[in-house]
Design a protein around this motif. Sequence first.
Motif, PDB file in Angstrom:
ATOM      1  N   PHE A  95       0.929  -1.275   0.005  1.00  0.00           N
ATOM      2  CA  PHE A  95      -0.357  -0.203  -0.045  1.00  0.00           C
ATOM      3  C   PHE A  95       0.198   1.705   0.084  1.00  0.00           C
ATOM      4  O   PHE A  95       2.099   1.009   0.513  1.00  0.00           O
ATOM      5  CB  PHE A  95      -1.136   0.168   0.923  1.00  0.00           C
ATOM      6  N   ASN A 103      -1.108  -2.382  11.865  1.00  0.00           N
ATOM      7  CA  ASN A 103      -1.527  -2.223  12.783  1.00  0.00           C
ATOM      8  C   ASN A 103      -0.525  -1.055  14.527  1.00  0.00           C
ATOM      9  O   ASN A 103       0.218  -1.965  14.708  1.00  0.00           O
ATOM     10  CB  ASN A 103      -2.473  -3.869  13.837  1.00  0.00           C
TER      11      ASN A 103
ATOM     12  N   PRO B 185      -7.508   0.988   7.221  1.00  0.00           N
ATOM     13  CA  PRO B 185      -6.432   0.342   6.324  1.00  0.00           C
ATOM     14  C   PRO B 185      -6.190  -0.946   6.615  1.00  0.00           C
ATOM     15  O   PRO B 185      -6.001  -1.825   5.596  1.00  0.00           O
ATOM     16  CB  PRO B 185      -5.904   1.665   5.817  1.00  0.00           C
ATOM     17  N   TYR B 186      -5.757  -0.970   8.056  1.00  0.00           N
ATOM     18  CA  TYR B 186      -4.344  -2.249   8.756  1.00  0.00           C
ATOM     19  C   TYR B 186      -5.460  -3.228   8.013  1.00  0.00           C
ATOM     20  O   TYR B 186      -4.619  -4.104   8.040  1.00  0.00           O
ATOM     21  CB  TYR B 186      -3.891  -1.991   9.433  1.00  0.00           C
ATOM     22  N   ALA B 188      -7.897  -3.685   5.891  1.00  0.00           N
ATOM     23  CA  ALA B 188      -7.858  -4.409   4.324  1.00  0.00           C
ATOM     24  C   ALA B 188      -5.995  -4.956   4.203  1.00  0.00           C
ATOM     25  O   ALA B 188      -6.253  -5.638   3.527  1.00  0.00           O
ATOM     26  CB  ALA B 188      -8.019  -3.175   3.685  1.00  0.00           C
ATOM     27  N   ALA B 189      -5.788  -4.394   5.021  1.00  0.00           N
ATOM     28  CA  ALA B 189      -3.833  -4.951   4.739  1.00  0.00           C
ATOM     29  C   ALA B 189      -3.844  -6.686   4.915  1.00  0.00           C
ATOM     30  O   ALA B 189      -3.723  -7.104   4.462  1.00  0.00           O
ATOM     31  CB  ALA B 189      -2.908  -3.742   5.700  1.00  0.00           C
ATOM     32  N   ARG B 191      -6.660  -8.591   5.329  1.00  0.00           N
ATOM     33  CA  ARG B 191      -7.698  -9.084   4.756  1.00  0.00           C
ATOM     34  C   ARG B 191      -6.773  -9.636   3.420  1.00  0.00           C
ATOM     35  O   ARG B 191      -7.238 -11.203   3.132  1.00  0.00           O
ATOM     36  CB  ARG B 191      -8.601  -8.820   4.650  1.00  0.00           C
ATOM     37  N   VAL B 192      -5.846  -8.811   3.053  1.00  0.00           N
ATOM     38  CA  VAL B 192      -5.241  -8.652   1.512  1.00  0.00           C
ATOM     39  C   VAL B 192      -3.868 -10.171   1.822  1.00  0.00           C
ATOM     40  O   VAL B 192      -3.807 -11.123   0.596  1.00  0.00           O
ATOM     41  CB  VAL B 192      -4.929  -7.929   0.611  1.00  0.00           C
ATOM     42  N   HIS B 204      -6.299  -8.286  16.566  1.00  0.00           N
ATOM     43  CA  HIS B 204      -6.055  -6.828  15.657  1.00  0.00           C
ATOM     44  C   HIS B 204      -7.345  -6.156  16.488  1.00  0.00           C
ATOM     45  O   HIS B 204      -7.217  -5.016  16.773  1.00  0.00           O
ATOM     46  CB  HIS B 204      -5.762  -6.509  14.054  1.00  0.00           C
ATOM     47  N   ILE B 205      -8.389  -6.227  16.167  1.00  0.00           N
ATOM     48  CA  ILE B 205      -9.553  -5.179  16.609  1.00  0.00           C
ATOM     49  C   ILE B 205      -9.539  -4.936  17.804  1.00  0.00           C
ATOM     50  O   ILE B 205      -9.677  -3.820  18.604  1.00  0.00           O
ATOM     51  CB  ILE B 205     -11.039  -5.771  15.421  1.00  0.00           C
TER      52      ILE B 205
END
Lengths: 349, 293
Positions: A95, A103, B185-186, B188-189, B191-192, B204-205
């Motif tokens: 990205f 995170n 965004p992290y 999404a990172a 997930r990908v 993470h969350i």
Amino acid sequence: MTALLNVNGLTVKLPVMGELRTVLRDVDLELEAGKTLGLVGESGSGKSMTVRTIARLLPDGADVKGHVRFDGAEVFDLRGEALRRYRAGDVSMVFQDARAHTNPVRRMGDFLTEALCTNDRMPRRAAEAKAIQLLADVGISDPERRLRQYPHELSGGLLQRVMIAASVAVRPRLILADEPTTALDVTTQAEVMSILARMQAEYGMAVLFITHDLELAGAVCDDTIVLYAGQVVERQRSTQLHRDPLHPYTAALVQARPEIGHRARRLPAIPGHPTTAYEAPGGCAFAPRCRFAQDACRRAVPSLLQIGEQGSTRCIRMPDLHGRLLATTGAGDEASDHQRADAAEEATR
Amino acid sequence: MTAVADNVEVEARIIARTARRLRHAGSLGVSGWIALGAFAAVVLIAAIGPLLVTTDPNAVSLSEAFQGPSAVHPLGTDASGRDLLARLVFGGRTALIGPFLVVLCSTILGTALALTAVWFGGWFDQMVVRVIDAIFAFPGLLLAILATALFGAGLPAAIAALSIAYLPYIARIVRSAALRERNLPYVAALRVQGVHGAWISLRHILPNIAGLIVANATLAFGFALMDLAGLSFIGLGVQPPTADWGAMVGTGMGGILQGHPAEALYASALIVITVAAVNVIGDRLNERSEVRA
């Protein structure tokens, strides 16, 4: 010959305040294994949306038509475990903003090893050893210490290298690089690009490289696609792009760059402002800003036109403009008033 | 060039802000520390008090009813001549363990429900939201009274009922925080990279919204203590002769009318101190988690 990645007639609409807005229109692209394809365009042209579609990272409620095929398999048919495997093993993404994409409360070591641990069921110790190896590969000194650091302890360039290390960790066949160097300063940019290129050569990965830097695209990509208002307007060999653009938009972009060695009094900017796919006029989307535009351009959306062996363009005037786009004067230069005004200004000084 | 300079500047600002927040996170403020001290004292009394007080809190001695402080009974006795100090100390255990269990159950279940709803989204999320709204419509006390009517009066029924009543409160807060986090965004990172949804949610969350959850669990503890004390007060919670602050306020009512307010007074004072302390701590933690978010 089937390409590794094949995007066909991709049209994407996103829900914005209750209505579906078009962001991509009929995008075609293909990328062969081990090759690099550049995706160039200004903000809002649909570059990022294209790769997000390929990675299946579209927001909820997105309306997708057309095909995205990876190694012959339809990406939009993937569900659950198959989708996870596709993301885990086949594609990975780098990205633009590495800081936002890590995170903040997890260490770099967790970031690098968790995909290996959870997907490949690699034991923690082995994953850590591999992470250290990966960090060393992307030119990070003292990798053992970096593993224990948090994102805020690393500089932007370092963090981007960690991202690249993470993305190649699983040896994907395709890397989607979404402006990986835009947020970095120029020297770091060069280093990161060379790392990416080396990794690609070493592992034989295909790279879909997004940038708004034409020079960079020319330097690292085999082919380059130019996007405008959610449409492919040109595709050809990257090396030819500067010398012989096939679309007035590309030509205008090429002319708008400053050049070392030429002392430009004023850079020729493209008049008007960038158009998004959803507000694009009927006919050629670039026509309102194009100095070669004629009435015919505004009547119907042009289709992609093959120009010999060289590439394709979405400009109906290309057959007779070919080779003359970069000339500052010439027949067909109907809308160069602003340039004449510049010349007049100079003369009066 | 300027874009690069801007990015460097923005990055420097982000780093400075993170550092500032981390420093700030260490402070509870004066009121926070006082409240923490008060709460720690109450917990300590409930935890080790029963080991030090040797008097049986349930020993009835009708001849010693409504005595004032003395060497044998440092805080006096109640209507049945039971030692008040012993009852307050033992009652503290019941009074604190009850709300702790309520908070534990409702927080774990509510968080799990919220994270699942956020991760899967779509109709499942909508359904969870509707169910949460439906439970919200029932006051906790009403639900508890219903539960005791069905399963009989007593602490377990009251705790179970309040856990369900508090679940939507936690779930709603966690859901909105997790929803915000999920769109960063992290995620999404991750997930990908093909990381499992459950793993992203838990590793993470959850850590990123943990501060908020702890803050709200603390606030919920205060409310649960009040509600359980209220239930015991009206006789639906802790059953006699077990000592409990709320029940003591209830039994002490008779004493107040006869001019012996000590039992009700001491018990309610402890309830007020505990709830006030817990609320101040919860508020401070909440402010902290908001600063971080």
